[in-house]
Write a protein that holds these residues in place. Sequence first.
Motif, PDB file in Angstrom:
ATOM      1  N   GLY A  94       0.600  -1.258  -0.021  1.00 58.90           N
ATOM      2  CA  GLY A  94       0.037  -0.006  -0.126  1.00 58.90           C
ATOM      3  C   GLY A  94       0.804   1.218  -0.064  1.00 58.90           C
ATOM      4  N   GLN A 150       0.810   3.715  -2.274  1.00 62.44           N
ATOM      5  CA  GLN A 150       1.058   4.235  -3.527  1.00 62.44           C
ATOM      6  C   GLN A 150       0.440   5.697  -3.772  1.00 62.44           C
ATOM      7  N   ASP A 151      -0.770   5.741  -3.128  1.00 61.85           N
ATOM      8  CA  ASP A 151      -1.321   6.838  -3.220  1.00 61.85           C
ATOM      9  C   ASP A 151      -0.629   8.082  -2.666  1.00 61.85           C
ATOM     10  N   ILE A 186       2.569   8.066  -2.501  1.00 64.36           N
ATOM     11  CA  ILE A 186       3.670   8.452  -3.427  1.00 64.36           C
ATOM     12  C   ILE A 186       3.144   9.344  -4.576  1.00 64.36           C
ATOM     13  N   LEU A 187       1.934   8.734  -5.202  1.00 61.77           N
ATOM     14  CA  LEU A 187       1.329   9.707  -6.184  1.00 61.77           C
ATOM     15  C   LEU A 187       1.059  11.048  -5.988  1.00 61.77           C
ATOM     16  N   PHE A 230       4.541  13.019  -6.685  1.00 59.70           N
ATOM     17  CA  PHE A 230       4.197  13.703  -8.105  1.00 59.70           C
ATOM     18  C   PHE A 230       3.208  14.772  -8.139  1.00 59.70           C
ATOM     19  N   ALA A 251      47.156  44.493 -12.459  1.00 62.17           N
ATOM     20  CA  ALA A 251      46.869  43.941 -13.952  1.00 62.17           C
ATOM     21  C   ALA A 251      45.873  44.740 -14.393  1.00 62.17           C
ATOM     22  N   SER A 252      45.348  45.764 -14.107  1.00 63.59           N
ATOM     23  CA  SER A 252      44.303  46.769 -14.912  1.00 63.59           C
ATOM     24  C   SER A 252      45.503  47.389 -15.749  1.00 63.59           C
ATOM     25  N   ARG A 253      44.580  47.897 -16.870  1.00 64.28           N
ATOM     26  CA  ARG A 253      45.610  48.443 -18.258  1.00 64.28           C
ATOM     27  C   ARG A 253      46.179  49.884 -17.835  1.00 64.28           C
ATOM     28  N   THR A 286       2.456   3.825 -10.190  1.00 61.95           N
ATOM     29  CA  THR A 286       3.898   4.046  -9.914  1.00 61.95           C
ATOM     30  C   THR A 286       4.818   3.586 -11.320  1.00 61.95           C
ATOM     31  N   ILE A 326       4.016   6.635 -14.151  1.00 68.28           N
ATOM     32  CA  ILE A 326       4.785   8.091 -13.987  1.00 68.28           C
ATOM     33  C   ILE A 326       6.030   7.951 -14.376  1.00 68.28           C
ATOM     34  N   MET A 336      51.870  44.413 -16.583  1.00 68.10           N
ATOM     35  CA  MET A 336      50.566  44.238 -16.701  1.00 68.10           C
ATOM     36  C   MET A 336      50.591  44.086 -18.383  1.00 68.10           C
TER      37      MET A 336
END
Lengths: 335, 150
Positions: A78, A80-81, A83-84, A88, A310-312, B5, B8, B88
Amino acid sequence: MPLRILLLTVLIILLSGCGGPQNMLGPAGPAAREISTLSWIVLGIFSAVALIMWVLLGWAAWRRRGSLSEHEPIDIGGGQDWILTGGFLIPFVILATVFVLGLRTMMAFPVNHGMHDHADIRVTGHQWWWEVQYLDGTVNRHFTTANEIHIPAGRAVDIELQTADVLHSFWVPKLHGKEDLVPGQPNLIRIEADQPGTYSGQCAEFCGAQHAHMMLVVIAQPEAEYQAWIAGQIDSSAQPVNGEQALGQQIFLAKPCALCHTIRGTEAHGTVGPDLTHLASRQGIAANMLPNNEANLAAWVTHAQALKPASRMPNVTQFSGDQLQSLTAYLQSLY
Amino acid sequence: MRNWTLVIPLVLAMFTVAGCRGPAIEVAAEGIAPPIGTPVGPVPGAPIASMPRNNPYQQDAVALAEGRNLFEAYNCAGCHGDHAGGGMGPSLRDEDWIYGSTDAQVFNSVAEGRANGMPAWGTKLPEAQIWKLVAYIKSLRTPKEPEPPV
């Protein structure tokens, strides 16, 4: 008593996440409001789901407490209801609801290809700063600025987003959702602020060493003030009004500065770095990493690689202290 | 009710499988990908015909020393590092010549600029100074290099 302290601590930690200048749950415009509302709805739904699950789990544990010998073997027939329904139907309904709400939120960001032809502003991401071009009106009213976007409060503005190098993401959390700047693929976003104010933003896609220092500011102004700002920006740069500023201008043009930066109204027309025509009108420098003042300008010119490796922007050290002072005086006169 | 079951997962599996068939990819005969029409990556430009193909200063010691001074004065070291060892911007001492190693190509890199931050110095420097810089850059790591790093 310990319980009360625990609750208080948890509450303090939770509340410390609220507020702040880049709080996406404190929306200041229509797009951000949609996102904020959706966030609260989703948080509510899934908090309720989590609560129900924990109560059921607790109830199951309580009902079956004790040792195995006290209970009959569990009947696995039993159910299953259950689980459903629980596995789901309920998830399907909840996820479908969230999906539809998500679609609704997306519809709050009207984007279509026609907008490309009349974007008001074009923002170009660079490592690591923002180039901002105003495209409103005829070509003689177009101008370029950087790291600071002014918009009229209460009016929607369409922004075209592109990048000069790698992926960046444009995000001002109080105004809108993130939008990526993709190489070769201009994107569009519509932003609007309800009230005049200053809204800070950030590059939201990791883009290299100085990603964290790639900030921007959106300033929403009343319509008249905004128009005055536009008129000021369209003007070419202020010319020196005293000897010190004139000397500073000479230094700017003679040193490497002019090769990478543009100052409209002078011979400086480099395009590698930000346009400095109205530098002094901006709140910050180095993509809003530092407040725009004399000390920071001098530090940035001479020690950019220490402040933002590292910036320009190279360290420029080929001048005396007096010359540096003249240079910053000139830069500060560029309203 | 027991068969529910089974139904699904079956329905879910059908949805999943339906998503598997992507758009057909055009594959050339014998499964070889079609050739790419445009070359990939930066292509060093051909030297301009009117430009001297070789540095007029060659390895003249005075020109090399002047080139070194210009390298400092114009803040080349600000991006390319002390003694051009890299900062850089890319190192000019290593073996890699991203945009070509001939005199004319190095001249072009300085005069016209390159992507990713190299400005066009041709707007500021006279041709003779650029050639002196080229002479200095090409002398790096050779015995002729003026003031080599210690």
